[in-house]
Design a protein around this motif. Structure first.
Motif, PDB file in Angstrom:
ATOM      1  N   GLY A  32     -12.111  19.934  -7.108  1.00 22.76           N
ATOM      2  CA  GLY A  32     -10.894  20.709  -6.929  1.00 22.76           C
ATOM      3  C   GLY A  32     -10.443  21.435  -8.182  1.00 22.76           C
ATOM      4  N   GLY A  33     -11.394  21.927  -8.945  1.00 22.38           N
ATOM      5  CA  GLY A  33     -11.067  22.654 -10.166  1.00 22.38           C
ATOM      6  C   GLY A  33     -10.879  21.780 -11.386  1.00 22.38           C
ATOM      7  N   LEU A  34     -10.843  20.456 -11.194  1.00 22.68           N
ATOM      8  CA  LEU A  34     -10.687  19.529 -12.314  1.00 22.68           C
ATOM      9  C   LEU A  34     -12.056  19.064 -12.781  1.00 22.68           C
ATOM     10  N   LYS A  35     -12.333  19.249 -14.062  1.00 22.06           N
ATOM     11  CA  LYS A  35     -13.620  18.865 -14.631  1.00 22.06           C
ATOM     12  C   LYS A  35     -13.653  17.355 -14.817  1.00 22.06           C
ATOM     13  N   ALA A  36     -14.402  16.661 -13.952  1.00 18.41           N
ATOM     14  CA  ALA A  36     -14.457  15.196 -14.021  1.00 18.41           C
ATOM     15  C   ALA A  36     -15.434  14.722 -15.085  1.00 18.41           C
ATOM     16  N   ILE A 241     -22.075   5.196 -25.922  1.00 17.58           N
ATOM     17  CA  ILE A 241     -21.516   6.522 -25.669  1.00 17.58           C
ATOM     18  C   ILE A 241     -20.091   6.336 -25.183  1.00 17.58           C
ATOM     19  N   VAL A 242     -19.167   7.106 -25.731  1.00 12.77           N
ATOM     20  CA  VAL A 242     -17.754   6.967 -25.382  1.00 12.77           C
ATOM     21  C   VAL A 242     -17.283   8.229 -24.669  1.00 12.77           C
ATOM     22  N   LEU A 243     -16.733   8.048 -23.483  1.00  9.01           N
ATOM     23  CA  LEU A 243     -16.167   9.150 -22.710  1.00  9.01           C
ATOM     24  C   LEU A 243     -14.650   9.101 -22.754  1.00  9.01           C
ATOM     25  N   ASP A 244     -14.032  10.268 -22.726  1.00 10.94           N
ATOM     26  CA  ASP A 244     -12.577  10.371 -22.574  1.00 10.94           C
ATOM     27  C   ASP A 244     -12.283  11.648 -21.801  1.00 10.94           C
ATOM     28  N   HIS A 245     -11.668  11.504 -20.629  1.00 14.06           N
ATOM     29  CA  HIS A 245     -11.382  12.643 -19.752  1.00 14.06           C
ATOM     30  C   HIS A 245     -12.643  13.454 -19.461  1.00 14.06           C
ATOM     31  N   GLY A 246     -13.744  12.744 -19.233  1.00 14.28           N
ATOM     32  CA  GLY A 246     -14.991  13.391 -18.840  1.00 14.28           C
ATOM     33  C   GLY A 246     -15.809  13.980 -19.960  1.00 14.28           C
ATOM     34  N   VAL A 247     -15.307  13.897 -21.178  1.00 10.37           N
ATOM     35  CA  VAL A 247     -15.985  14.494 -22.331  1.00 10.37           C
ATOM     36  C   VAL A 247     -16.500  13.388 -23.251  1.00 10.37           C
ATOM     37  N   THR A 248     -17.719  13.549 -23.763  1.00  9.33           N
ATOM     38  CA  THR A 248     -18.266  12.603 -24.728  1.00  9.33           C
ATOM     39  C   THR A 248     -17.607  12.837 -26.081  1.00  9.33           C
ATOM     40  N   ILE A 249     -16.904  11.833 -26.588  1.00  5.41           N
ATOM     41  CA  ILE A 249     -16.212  11.991 -27.869  1.00  5.41           C
ATOM     42  C   ILE A 249     -16.921  11.277 -29.009  1.00  5.41           C
TER      43      ILE A 249
END
Length: 275
Positions: A32-36, A241-249
């Motif tokens: 729905g337009g939100l990048k998971a 690997i650490v994810l936050d809001h779908g992004v690898t940080i």
């Protein structure tokens, strides 16, 4: 349907310098337009033991769903050995060599412990319907091998004495173990464990940690682990690997991850503790 293969594929190196068995390159998906999940990459070597962590809602289980064909990525590449897995269905990906467990236990509660494992092991059966119906010698021999293999896997998690009990009668901790055994029965090259320590007591977590390392070494299976129990992750994982809001940080060793300011901030400044 045959899992697609490429003509010539480059084998990438994993973060620890070994050839990558599972090569995930910049996959992403939106709802729905939100990048998971946005640009997730992973190079997991044979017998590697990596962790995937992040706050609730970070996209960890979505990554597992992408790797196992539950969702089709909007972009990127997933490759197991020489096989491209994009557009493959879940059962095709399991047959190719990726097995998983789930946050919510998904056993067959009205089957015995043994039959739960045997059913998973039939994925690679060579004998067809008529051999099964007629119970040919080849079919019986295959069933005997499958049964012995199931018992062998149950022994790793000390479940062999519960083999003929209904799965629904097992304790929560034993059901979680049975899920791992069932996944192993498919002869995976990569095992995805989604919060295997959830609901376990401290002693059960110690035994789980030992069992994960044992199956990795014994079967040379690569393990990718989602887990909120940080002491367990930091103890057994080689890379995290650490994810936050779908992004690898962050990617790195346990010590590198623990001291990364972005990771600490993602966990609301409280550091890496149990959720």
């Amino acid at each position: 349907m045959t899992v697609p293969t490429s003509r010539t594929l480059d084998v990438k190196k994993s973060e620890n310098g070994l050839p990558a068995l599972l090569d995930v390159d910049a996959i992403g998906i939106s709802f729905g337009g939100l990048k998971a999940v946005d640009g997730f990459s992973l190079q997991l070597p044979t017998a590697g033991l990596f962790g995937l962590i992040g706050p609730n809602g970070a996209g960890k289980t979505t990554v597992f769903n992408l790797l196992t064909g539950v969702y089709e990525p909007d972009c990127g590449k997933i490759q197991l050995g020489s096989r491209r897995l994009i557009k493959c269905k879940p059962h095709e990906i399991t047959a190719a060599g990726i097995a998983r467990t789930f946050q919510n236990i998904r056993l067959f509660p009205d089957l015995t412990v043994l039959d739960n494992v045997r059913l998973a092991g039939q994925l690679h059966n060579k004998h067809g319907l008529w051999s099964t119906l007629l119970r040919t010698q080849g079919h019986r021999r295959e069933e005997d091998v499958l049964k012995e293999k199931a018992y062998d896997l149950l022994r790793i998690f000390e479940l062999q004495d519960r083999a003929h009990e209904l799965a629904s009668n097992l304790s929560y901790g034993h059901q979680r173990k049975l899920e791992i055994v069932r996944a192993l029965a498919t002869d995976p090259r990569v095992l995805l464990l989604d919060e295997p320590a959830a609901g376990l007591n401290p002693q059960e977590k110690i035994l789980l940690s030992q069992s994960i390392q044992q199956i990795r070494e014994r079967f040379q299976v690569a393990v990718l682990l989602i887990e909120h129990d940080m002491p367990l992750v930091m103890e057994i994982c080689e890379r995290i690997i650490v994810l936050d809001h779908g992004v690898t940080i962050c990617k790195g060793t346990p010590s590198e991850v623990q001291n990364d300011p972005r990771v600490i901030a993602a966990y609301l400044g409280s550091g890496l503790t149990d959720d």
